[in-house]
Design an enzyme around this catalytic site. Structure first.
Site, PDB file in Angstrom:
ATOM      1  N   TYR A   1      13.647  34.545  40.139  1.00  0.00           N
ATOM      2  CA  TYR A   1      13.500  33.306  39.627  1.00  0.00           C
ATOM      3  C   TYR A   1      14.369  32.289  40.413  1.00  0.00           C
ATOM      4  CZ  TYR A   1       9.908  35.759  36.244  1.00  0.00           C
ATOM      5  OH  TYR A   1       9.391  36.369  35.647  1.00  0.00           O
ATOM      6  N   GLY A   2      15.464  32.722  41.150  1.00  0.00           N
ATOM      7  CA  GLY A   2      16.806  31.719  40.652  1.00  0.00           C
ATOM      8  C   GLY A   2      17.546  32.382  41.721  1.00  0.00           C
TER       9      GLY A   2
ATOM     10  N   ASP B   1      13.518  40.057  28.586  1.00  0.00           N
ATOM     11  CA  ASP B   1      13.653  41.281  29.839  1.00  0.00           C
ATOM     12  C   ASP B   1      14.320  41.215  29.598  1.00  0.00           C
ATOM     13  OD1 ASP B   1      12.743  41.377  32.471  1.00  0.00           O
ATOM     14  OD2 ASP B   1      13.972  38.939  33.064  1.00  0.00           O
TER      15      ASP B   1
ATOM     16  N   VAL C   1      21.992  32.513  41.904  1.00  0.00           N
ATOM     17  CA  VAL C   1      23.300  32.569  41.398  1.00  0.00           C
ATOM     18  C   VAL C   1      24.132  32.836  40.978  1.00  0.00           C
ATOM     19  CG1 VAL C   1      24.332  33.702  38.545  1.00  0.00           C
ATOM     20  CG2 VAL C   1      22.251  33.484  38.807  1.00  0.00           C
TER      21      VAL C   1
ATOM     22  N   GLY D   1      24.199  36.762  42.771  1.00  0.00           N
ATOM     23  CA  GLY D   1      22.742  37.643  42.173  1.00  0.00           C
ATOM     24  C   GLY D   1      21.421  36.619  43.062  1.00  0.00           C
ATOM     25  N   LYS D   2      21.215  37.689  43.300  1.00  0.00           N
ATOM     26  CA  LYS D   2      19.537  36.847  42.879  1.00  0.00           C
ATOM     27  C   LYS D   2      18.312  37.529  42.433  1.00  0.00           C
ATOM     28  CE  LYS D   2      16.258  36.752  47.195  1.00  0.00           C
ATOM     29  NZ  LYS D   2      16.252  37.298  48.210  1.00  0.00           N
ATOM     30  N   GLY D   3      17.379  36.789  41.242  1.00  0.00           N
ATOM     31  CA  GLY D   3      16.487  36.840  40.838  1.00  0.00           C
ATOM     32  C   GLY D   3      15.665  36.414  41.133  1.00  0.00           C
TER      33      GLY D   3
ATOM     34  N   LYS E   1      23.509  29.031  37.897  1.00  0.00           N
ATOM     35  CA  LYS E   1      21.807  29.578  37.915  1.00  0.00           C
ATOM     36  C   LYS E   1      21.194  27.986  37.986  1.00  0.00           C
ATOM     37  CE  LYS E   1      18.500  32.377  35.543  1.00  0.00           C
ATOM     38  NZ  LYS E   1      18.141  33.487  35.111  1.00  0.00           N
TER      39      LYS E   1
HETATM   40  N1  LIG Z   1      27.047  34.458  34.338  1.00  0.00           N
HETATM   41  C1  LIG Z   1      26.805  35.891  35.468  1.00  0.00           C
HETATM   42  N2  LIG Z   1      28.645  35.772  35.778  1.00  0.00           N
HETATM   43  C2  LIG Z   1      27.984  36.777  37.232  1.00  0.00           C
HETATM   44  N3  LIG Z   1      26.356  36.797  37.749  1.00  0.00           N
HETATM   45  C3  LIG Z   1      25.786  36.724  37.265  1.00  0.00           C
HETATM   46  C4  LIG Z   1      25.909  35.922  36.203  1.00  0.00           C
HETATM   47  N4  LIG Z   1      24.586  35.017  35.885  1.00  0.00           N
HETATM   48  C5  LIG Z   1      23.976  36.136  36.577  1.00  0.00           C
HETATM   49  N5  LIG Z   1      24.619  36.927  37.594  1.00  0.00           N
HETATM   50  C6  LIG Z   1      23.873  37.806  38.591  1.00  0.00           C
HETATM   51  O1  LIG Z   1      23.258  37.490  39.283  1.00  0.00           O
HETATM   52  C7  LIG Z   1      21.648  38.119  38.810  1.00  0.00           C
HETATM   53  C8  LIG Z   1      20.705  37.073  38.761  1.00  0.00           C
HETATM   54  O2  LIG Z   1      20.868  35.797  37.542  1.00  0.00           O
HETATM   55  P1  LIG Z   1      19.620  36.197  36.525  1.00  0.00           P
HETATM   56  O3  LIG Z   1      18.482  37.658  35.731  1.00  0.00           O
HETATM   57  O4  LIG Z   1      19.803  35.166  35.536  1.00  0.00           O
HETATM   58  O5  LIG Z   1      18.982  34.991  36.967  1.00  0.00           O
HETATM   59  P2  LIG Z   1      17.014  35.893  37.303  1.00  0.00           P
HETATM   60  O6  LIG Z   1      16.401  34.836  38.564  1.00  0.00           O
HETATM   61  O7  LIG Z   1      16.444  34.800  36.183  1.00  0.00           O
HETATM   62  O8  LIG Z   1      17.066  37.588  37.831  1.00  0.00           O
HETATM   63  P3  LIG Z   1      15.880  38.081  37.376  1.00  0.00           P
HETATM   64  O9  LIG Z   1      14.731  36.884  36.328  1.00  0.00           O
HETATM   65  O10 LIG Z   1      14.947  39.254  38.341  1.00  0.00           O
HETATM   66  O11 LIG Z   1      16.033  38.894  36.348  1.00  0.00           O
HETATM   67  C9  LIG Z   1      21.851  38.817  37.732  1.00  0.00           C
HETATM   68  O12 LIG Z   1      21.453  39.832  37.796  1.00  0.00           O
HETATM   69  C10 LIG Z   1      23.315  38.735  38.066  1.00  0.00           C
HETATM   70  O13 LIG Z   1      23.899  39.734  39.048  1.00  0.00           O
END
Ligand SMILES: Nc1ncnc2c1ncn2[C@@H]1O[C@H](COP(=O)(O)OP(=O)(O)OP(=O)(O)O)[C@@H](O)[C@H]1O
Ligand SMILES: [Mg+2]
Length: 345
Positions: free
Chosen positions: A50-51, A170, A53, A46-48, A68
């Protein structure tokens, strides 16, 4: 780790941070020896905002994890106290886990002295999907029993976080993970929102759809901000469309007020950055007619999540005991979470 990067006066702080990181490795045969080199990087999960995964394989135990990476800039003043505090929170969560909160196995860090950045890699248990993907792939009408199963687990995870004085801030379908056996786990709390270099992924917009009005109005908030998000997520579980899909920050409050009515009297958040008369007087619509397939108890639960006044909004402990769920609270003494102001986010 380079001394010059943080300055002599911050050496103590860095040593504390290093020690803390080292102690965060929980379980495993040689936890302290684990480094990033022990993980083979697989597909992106996944891509959020902030980073990224990734799926990674730990070559020591042969198991798959989710990695992550959070990138922080190391300022001239060293590592902020707030980062150290936040890491301490994460450390607490590695010691005490809950089946409905993604467990953090270890946290590794590296320092890139040439670019003045600290990279923190969080190694977590891996799940099959996030709730957003899950809901896109299950039949459109969800039996109430299944909805209750999903919501009940979210609430147990949230009650666990709140009883450890952690406000998620969030919650949204993308930050809630689901496994094939329909176990639900809350994810993405902790460091990411506060300390990452957000400009690194500017194409990804942070969604405000699940954010409580008191947060949008930069007023005082407490743990019930997470209950507002739960209300929005419940609507999405039943209706498969977002409840308040504001196109931008300015429109987000209009989106809420159009549906729930503009808050009046004491419902208007105290010391908000915008006055009430900035907004038209929307009367709102009937939420009852807007939701599909909710039983009266589910509807009551949902409405209690969307009460404007944070003091009157249902808390996570009360939510577990609500007629809709009738669940036992997690076995941690409830804690009163102090009131925070928006800039603490
Ligand atoms: N432990 C995990 N197992 C499987 N998929 C994951 C896991 N952690 C995160 N992901 C996938 O990666 C995506 C992004 O992870 P996360 O939400 O932690 O990152 P982020 O960059 O903080 O995103 P945002 O702040 O935009 O919500 C998640 O929406 C999910 O689809
Ligand atoms: Mg996320």
């Amino acid at each position: 780790m380079s001394e010059n990067l943080y300055g002599e006066e911050n050496r103590g702080e860095m040593v504390r941070l290093q020690k803390m990181m080292k102690n965060m490795n929980c379980g495993g045969p040689r936890p302290a020896a684990l480094t990033l080199k022990d993980f083979k990087v697989g597909e992106a999960l996944g891509k959020g905002a902030y980073g990224h995964v990734y799926r990674v394989r730990n070559m020591q135990d042969g198991k798959d994890y989710a990695l992550k990476q959070i990138v922080m800039s190391a300022s001239r003043d060293g590592v902020p106290q707030s980062v150290i505090r936040e890491i301490a929170v994460m450390k607490r969560l590695t010691r005490q886990t809950h089946p409905n909160v993604v467990s953090l196995r270890t946290v590794l860090h590296t320092v890139d002295t040439s670019r003045n950045i600290i990279k923190i890699a969080m190694i977590m248990e891996i799940c099959d999907w996030d709730l957003h993907t899950f809901l896109q792939n299950v039949p459109k009408v969800i039996p109430e029993k299944q909805a209750k199963h999903l919501i009940g687990q979210m609430m147990k995870g949230l009650d666990f976080l709140h009883s450890h004085a952690i406000i998620h801030r969030d919650l949204k379908p993308q930050n809630i993970l689901v496994n094939r056996d329909q176990t639900v786990k809350l994810a993405d709390f902790g460091l990411s929102k506060k300390y990452t270099n957000t400009s690194a992924f500017t194409t990804c917009v942070v969604t405000l759809w699940y954010r409580a009005p008191e947060v949008l109005l930069q007023s005082y908030y407490n743990s019930t901000v997470d209950m507002w998000s739960i209300g929005c997520i419940i609507y999405e579980i039943y209706n498969r469309v977002p409840l308040f899909p504001g196109p931008d920050e300015a429109q987000q409050l209009h989106e809420i007020f159009k549906k729930l009515g503009t808050p009046i009297g004491t419902d208007w958040p105290k010391q908000s950055v915008l006055a009430k008369d900035t907004f038209p007087h929307y009367t709102g619509i009937s939420l009852t007619s807007d939701v599909t397939g909710m039983s009266p108890t589910a509807l009551d639960f949902f409405k209690r999540c969307l009460i404007y006044d944070p003091a009157r909004r249902m808390g996570s402990r009360a939510a577990l005991g609500h007629e809709f769920l009738k669940l036992k609270p997690v076995s941690v003494k409830p804690r009163v979470l102090r009131q925070l102001r928006f800039n603490n986010l």
